[in-house]
Design a protein around this motif. Structure first.
Motif, PDB file in Angstrom:
ATOM      1  N   ASN A 109       0.880  -1.113   0.011  1.00  0.00           N
ATOM      2  CA  ASN A 109       0.076   0.054   0.022  1.00  0.00           C
ATOM      3  C   ASN A 109       0.887   1.290  -0.046  1.00  0.00           C
ATOM      4  OD1 ASN A 109      -1.676   2.076   0.673  1.00  0.00           O
ATOM      5  ND2 ASN A 109      -2.768   0.994   2.251  1.00  0.00           N
ATOM      6  N   PRO A 110       0.612   1.917  -0.919  1.00  0.00           N
ATOM      7  CA  PRO A 110       1.471   3.223  -1.003  1.00  0.00           C
ATOM      8  C   PRO A 110       1.249   4.103   0.346  1.00  0.00           C
ATOM      9  CG  PRO A 110       0.071   3.358  -2.645  1.00  0.00           C
ATOM     10  CD  PRO A 110      -0.103   2.098  -2.255  1.00  0.00           C
ATOM     11  N   ARG A 111       0.314   3.951   0.874  1.00  0.00           N
ATOM     12  CA  ARG A 111       0.020   4.874   2.178  1.00  0.00           C
ATOM     13  C   ARG A 111       0.465   4.553   3.290  1.00  0.00           C
ATOM     14  NH1 ARG A 111      -5.192   5.312   4.002  1.00  0.00           N
ATOM     15  NH2 ARG A 111      -5.103   7.652   4.282  1.00  0.00           N
ATOM     16  N   GLN A 112       1.239   3.336   3.117  1.00  0.00           N
ATOM     17  CA  GLN A 112       1.925   2.461   4.481  1.00  0.00           C
ATOM     18  C   GLN A 112       3.183   1.992   3.956  1.00  0.00           C
ATOM     19  OE1 GLN A 112      -1.186  -0.617   4.785  1.00  0.00           O
ATOM     20  NE2 GLN A 112      -1.911   0.323   6.383  1.00  0.00           N
ATOM     21  N   ILE A 151      -3.502   2.330   9.834  1.00  0.00           N
ATOM     22  CA  ILE A 151      -2.048   2.746   9.722  1.00  0.00           C
ATOM     23  C   ILE A 151      -1.677   3.488   8.528  1.00  0.00           C
ATOM     24  CG2 ILE A 151       0.262   1.630   9.318  1.00  0.00           C
ATOM     25  CD1 ILE A 151      -0.589  -0.808  10.893  1.00  0.00           C
ATOM     26  N   ILE A 152      -1.006   4.853   8.667  1.00  0.00           N
ATOM     27  CA  ILE A 152      -0.373   5.507   7.692  1.00  0.00           C
ATOM     28  C   ILE A 152       1.040   5.525   7.892  1.00  0.00           C
ATOM     29  CG2 ILE A 152      -0.550   7.799   6.830  1.00  0.00           C
ATOM     30  CD1 ILE A 152      -2.884   6.343   6.239  1.00  0.00           C
ATOM     31  N   GLY A 153       1.811   5.146   6.854  1.00  0.00           N
ATOM     32  CA  GLY A 153       3.246   5.372   6.979  1.00  0.00           C
ATOM     33  C   GLY A 153       3.363   3.939   7.880  1.00  0.00           C
ATOM     34  N   HIS A 154       3.987   4.207   9.236  1.00  0.00           N
ATOM     35  CA  HIS A 154       4.142   2.920  10.084  1.00  0.00           C
ATOM     36  C   HIS A 154       3.405   3.220  11.535  1.00  0.00           C
ATOM     37  CE1 HIS A 154       7.052   4.969  12.273  1.00  0.00           C
ATOM     38  NE2 HIS A 154       7.749   5.419  11.066  1.00  0.00           N
ATOM     39  N   LYS A 155       2.320   4.250  11.328  1.00  0.00           N
ATOM     40  CA  LYS A 155       1.594   4.627  12.771  1.00  0.00           C
ATOM     41  C   LYS A 155       0.380   4.455  12.591  1.00  0.00           C
ATOM     42  CE  LYS A 155       5.403   7.990  13.876  1.00  0.00           C
ATOM     43  NZ  LYS A 155       5.538   9.374  14.383  1.00  0.00           N
ATOM     44  N   SER A 156      -0.153   3.877  13.605  1.00  0.00           N
ATOM     45  CA  SER A 156      -1.613   3.744  13.890  1.00  0.00           C
ATOM     46  C   SER A 156      -2.272   5.138  14.075  1.00  0.00           C
ATOM     47  CB  SER A 156      -1.715   2.850  15.161  1.00  0.00           C
ATOM     48  OG  SER A 156      -1.474   1.356  14.874  1.00  0.00           O
ATOM     49  N   MET A 157      -3.230   5.378  13.527  1.00  0.00           N
ATOM     50  CA  MET A 157      -3.751   6.423  13.480  1.00  0.00           C
ATOM     51  C   MET A 157      -5.390   6.577  14.418  1.00  0.00           C
ATOM     52  SD  MET A 157      -1.555   8.087  11.768  1.00  0.00           S
ATOM     53  CE  MET A 157      -2.292   9.902  11.597  1.00  0.00           C
ATOM     54  N   HIS A 158      -5.736   7.632  14.900  1.00  0.00           N
ATOM     55  CA  HIS A 158      -6.822   7.945  15.566  1.00  0.00           C
ATOM     56  C   HIS A 158      -7.194   6.977  16.614  1.00  0.00           C
ATOM     57  CE1 HIS A 158      -7.176  10.018  11.786  1.00  0.00           C
ATOM     58  NE2 HIS A 158      -7.245   8.957  10.972  1.00  0.00           N
ATOM     59  N   GLN A 165     -10.859   5.329  12.695  1.00  0.00           N
ATOM     60  CA  GLN A 165     -10.095   4.251  12.420  1.00  0.00           C
ATOM     61  C   GLN A 165     -10.724   3.637  11.294  1.00  0.00           C
ATOM     62  OE1 GLN A 165      -9.828   2.016  16.008  1.00  0.00           O
ATOM     63  NE2 GLN A 165      -8.458   3.332  16.837  1.00  0.00           N
ATOM     64  N   CYS A 166     -12.036   3.517  11.302  1.00  0.00           N
ATOM     65  CA  CYS A 166     -13.020   2.839  10.244  1.00  0.00           C
ATOM     66  C   CYS A 166     -12.571   3.326   8.960  1.00  0.00           C
ATOM     67  CB  CYS A 166     -14.301   2.457  10.568  1.00  0.00           C
ATOM     68  SG  CYS A 166     -14.582   1.201  11.780  1.00  0.00           S
ATOM     69  N   LEU A 170     -10.902   1.662   5.796  1.00  0.00           N
ATOM     70  CA  LEU A 170     -11.453   1.474   4.397  1.00  0.00           C
ATOM     71  C   LEU A 170     -10.644   2.212   3.559  1.00  0.00           C
ATOM     72  CD1 LEU A 170     -15.276   2.300   5.437  1.00  0.00           C
ATOM     73  CD2 LEU A 170     -14.125   0.075   4.840  1.00  0.00           C
ATOM     74  N   ALA A 171     -10.109   3.475   3.611  1.00  0.00           N
ATOM     75  CA  ALA A 171      -9.173   3.948   2.667  1.00  0.00           C
ATOM     76  C   ALA A 171      -7.989   3.164   2.314  1.00  0.00           C
ATOM     77  CB  ALA A 171      -8.662   5.608   3.369  1.00  0.00           C
ATOM     78  N   ASN A 172      -7.417   2.527   3.525  1.00  0.00           N
ATOM     79  CA  ASN A 172      -6.339   1.491   2.942  1.00  0.00           C
ATOM     80  C   ASN A 172      -6.898   0.487   2.059  1.00  0.00           C
ATOM     81  OD1 ASN A 172      -4.141   3.060   4.309  1.00  0.00           O
ATOM     82  ND2 ASN A 172      -4.683   2.080   6.289  1.00  0.00           N
TER      83      ASN A 172
END
Length: 176
Positions: A109-112, A151-158, A165-166, A170-172
């Motif tokens: 995933n390019p977001r991660q 996860i964005i980059g390598h960090k859990s968000m929200h 988070q949901c 879904l975006a990922n």
């Protein structure tokens, strides 16, 4: 082919060696099936976050799995999709592998950040899994997804917002 292996659970101090042995046996069993491509792993073990720092059970699991992969020549570029799941206390350590004779390729995933490229903050060895994998079966594609979460980059968000988070999850999934 699906292969399931179970061994008694172990404390964090022993979990690296237990994981390596189980994975080496599992990889040998998969080779014996004639299915060339491991496409998905599910890992179930209790007390997944027990232990401090690098002694944490999940971090020791990551080291043992990485050592087993290296011993059999599996590089980061071919690691399959996988998920680590906490299970009931005192349950067996269980690994389920799904293998295929069909063509398979990893999907990131390019977001991660690819999990196998995580920074040292996540332990002495990075987790060895791809974000997803695609199996081609007679012109049909089957996408097998790891737990991508928020996860964005390598960090859990929200951390405290299930709705966000949901949305992030879904975006990922959409990106994969």
């Amino acid at each position: 082919a699906a292969i399931v292996m179970q061994v008694p659970d172990a404390d964090p101090g022993e979990f690296r060696a237990v994981t390596r042995r189980l994975y080496e046996e599992l990889l040998a069993a998969v080779r014996g099936t004639g299915h060339a491509h491991i496409v998905r792993f599910w890992n179930y073990f209790s007390n997944i976050n027990l232990g401090d720092g690098d002694a944490e059970k999940y971090r020791q699991f990551s080291v043992g799995r990485a050592e087993a992969f290296e011993a059999c020549g599996m590089t980061d570029e071919v690691v399959p999709a996988a998920t680590g799941i906490g299970s009931a206390r005192d349950s067996d350590f269980t690994v389920v592998a799904l293998a295929s004779k069909h063509d398979f390729h990893n999907v990131e995933n390019p977001r991660q950040v690819s999990a196998y490229n995580y920074p040292r903050d996540y332990g002495p060895r990075s987790p060895k899994f791809s974000r997803a994998g695609c199996v081609n079966i007679d012109g049909q594609q089957l996408l097998l997804i790891s737990g991508t979460a928020s996860i964005i980059g390598h960090k859990s968000m929200h951390a405290d917002d299930v709705k966000l988070q949901c949305e992030e999850t879904l975006a990922n999934l959409h990106k994969l």
